[in-house]
Scaffold this active site. Structure first.
Site, mmCIF file in Angstrom:
data_model
loop_
_atom_site.group_PDB
_atom_site.id
_atom_site.type_symbol
_atom_site.label_atom_id
_atom_site.label_comp_id
_atom_site.label_asym_id
_atom_site.label_seq_id
_atom_site.Cartn_x
_atom_site.Cartn_y
_atom_site.Cartn_z
ATOM 1 C CB CYS A 73 -5.751 -15.452 15.189
ATOM 2 S SG CYS A 73 -5.646 -14.297 13.811
ATOM 3 N NE ARG B 33 4.568 1.910 6.136
ATOM 4 C CZ ARG B 33 4.492 3.149 5.621
ATOM 5 N NH1 ARG B 33 5.392 3.576 4.769
ATOM 6 N NH2 ARG B 33 3.486 3.933 5.949
ATOM 7 C CG ASP C 184 -10.274 -0.835 10.773
ATOM 8 O OD1 ASP C 184 -10.045 0.307 10.341
ATOM 9 O OD2 ASP C 184 -9.394 -1.573 11.261
ATOM 10 C CG ASP D 234 -6.029 1.369 8.322
ATOM 11 O OD1 ASP D 234 -5.412 1.558 7.261
ATOM 12 O OD2 ASP D 234 -5.537 0.819 9.321
ATOM 13 N NE ARG E 9 -5.477 -7.773 7.049
ATOM 14 C CZ ARG E 9 -4.370 -7.330 7.656
ATOM 15 N NH1 ARG E 9 -3.889 -7.959 8.705
ATOM 16 N NH2 ARG E 9 -3.727 -6.275 7.200
ATOM 17 C CE LYS F 126 -2.222 1.562 10.611
ATOM 18 N NZ LYS F 126 -1.977 0.769 9.409
ATOM 19 N NE ARG G 119 -2.821 -0.262 3.315
ATOM 20 C CZ ARG G 119 -3.813 -1.156 3.250
ATOM 21 N NH1 ARG G 119 -4.846 -0.956 2.468
ATOM 22 N NH2 ARG G 119 -3.759 -2.257 3.978
ATOM 23 C CE1 TYR G 120 0.204 4.189 4.187
ATOM 24 C CE2 TYR G 120 0.392 1.884 4.839
ATOM 25 C CZ TYR G 120 -0.248 3.110 4.926
ATOM 26 O OH TYR G 120 -1.332 3.254 5.759
ATOM 27 C CB CYS H 127 -10.356 -9.774 18.011
ATOM 28 S SG CYS H 127 -8.672 -10.282 18.447
ATOM 29 C CB CYS I 213 -10.983 -9.464 13.575
ATOM 30 S SG CYS I 213 -9.667 -9.704 12.369
HETATM 31 S S1 SF4 Z 1 -7.516 -8.671 15.313
HETATM 32 FE FE1 SF4 Z 1 -7.987 -10.276 13.790
HETATM 33 S S2 SF4 Z 1 -5.994 -10.815 12.904
HETATM 34 FE FE2 SF4 Z 1 -5.583 -9.768 14.861
HETATM 35 S S3 SF4 Z 1 -5.460 -11.405 16.425
HETATM 36 FE FE3 SF4 Z 1 -7.580 -10.655 16.413
HETATM 37 S S4 SF4 Z 1 -8.635 -12.061 15.013
HETATM 38 FE FE4 SF4 Z 1 -6.445 -12.280 14.573
#
Ligand code: SF4
Length: 352
Positions: A105, A96, A275, A312, A114, A319, A92-93, A109, A112
């Site tokens: 994971c 990096r 997000d 973001d 993603r 960001k 994206r940048y 979360c 999340c």
């Molecule tokens: S925010 Fe998403 S990618 Fe990061 S640890 Fe939690 S579930 Fe996994």
């Protein structure tokens, strides 16, 4: 809750552990069918089921509110796909790239960004061929100064596999910095073994570890010891936190979190505005609330405790810092600058 030795991965597990009630099971099965569930024993053990607003439960135990997707929410809220030239890379940048090695994971979360891309329903990791193609992309792009290992959580890989990838990245002359984004040291501290630490440090290239932590209670004695193992090995530690309703959206909770991080030798780096991930509106605060919290931190907490509050931009535009502004231009290069108590002071124009 009842102690568990295993990661809780289903609604039935959550019920058996006393984290949800029987009457919640049917509705939460619908949530779990769409978004992955996992709570390590370390995380599950921190939850007080008697507290309806437990800040750890709120981050990891599914809620029926996740079934409601708002029109503004998107499956790829920060626009990774638009900047992915080959599988596993987000460029994206200019200087990096993200290298997404794994799609799983140790915990999932509820907020999340993603959440549609990680979880057991996804491919576990890049195939050897896809990894080779991603590494070739990095080798071919001399402008890439930093590689950020994210995912998924790169520290769920075995030390042997992680060391293999770190070695290949370290061998690329123009890549000067490797950065790993992870929750593992905090939510599964026993994984931070000497072998894992060596996998990160073995090649002598600058490596930074960015830890995802949202509440001071996550930094248990065991988590602090795991972070110390990384810091003692010479790894600079940074943090990223997400501003979350009823988790850290008050000055006391946010300040306690930042202080706990600094006490662990972790420099607060980013406070992310939530997000627009699907089914997460109930966890998002407003930008105005976030800015007010940043003002509160500025006055009452050490300069070391100040993260940058960032958003973001949806669509993959990157960001931007969105913290409060303390400077007002008054005509020709004259300024009013605000102090931490809200007092405003003139500042003279630049000489010459
Ligand atoms: S925010 Fe998403 S990618 Fe990061 S640890 Fe939690 S579930 Fe996994």
């Amino acid at each position: 809750m009842k102690p568990t030795e295993h990661t809780l991965r289903s609604v039935a597990d959550l019920h058996a552990s006393g984290l949800i009630r029987a009457e919640q099971v049917a509705e939460l099965e619908k949530v779990a069918a769409r978004y992955a569930v996992a709570l390590t024993p370390a995380v599950a053990g921190l939850i007080d089921p008697a507290d309806a607003n437990d800040p750890i439960a709120r981050q990891f135990v599914p809620e029926t509110a996740e079934l409601e997707t708002r029109p503004e929410e998107r499956s790829d809220p920060i626009g990774d796909d638009a900047h992915s030239p080959v599988e596993g890379i987000v460029h994206r940048y200019p200087d990096r790239v993200l290298l997404k090695l794994v799609h799983v994971c140790a915990v999932y979360c509820r907020f999340c960004f993603r959440r549609e891309m990680v979880g057991p329903g996804q491919k576990h990791a890049l195939t050897p061929a896809a990894l080779e193609q991603a590494l070739a992309y990095i080798r071919e792009h001399g402008e890439i100064w930093e590689v950020i290992l994210t995912g998924g959580d790169p520290l769920v890989l075995s030390p042997r596999r992680l060391q293999g990838v770190m070695g290949q990245l370290a061998a690329i002359e123009h890549v000067k910095v490797l950065r790993l984004h992870t929750r593992v040291p905090v939510i599964d501290p026993e994984r931070v073994t000497p072998a894992l630490v060596r996998a990160i440090t073995a090649f002598g290239k600058a490596a930074y570890v960015v830890l995802h932590v949202n509440h001071a209670r996550e930094l248990t004695m065991e988590a602090r010891a795991a972070c110390a193992r990384l810091a003692d090995a010479g790894l600079p530690l940074l943090s990223q936190s997400v501003l979350l309703k009823s988790v850290n959206d008050n000055a006391q909770a946010l300040g306690d979190l930042m202080r706990a991080l600094v006490e662990c030798r972790i420099k607060p780096y980013y406070l992310h505005h939530g997000d627009l991930a699907p089914g997460t509106a109930h966890l998002r605060s407003s930008i105005g609330e976030g800015q007010a919290l940043m003002r509160a931190l500025r006055g009452d907490y050490s300069g070391l405790c100040q993260p940058t509050y960032v958003l973001d931009i949806p669509g993959g535009h990157g960001k931007s810092p969105i913290g409060p502004n303390y400077l007002e231009a008054l005509g020709e290069a004259r300024y009013l600058v605000e102090d931490f108590r809200g007092g405003r002071h003139g500042y003279p124009p630049a000489a010459g």
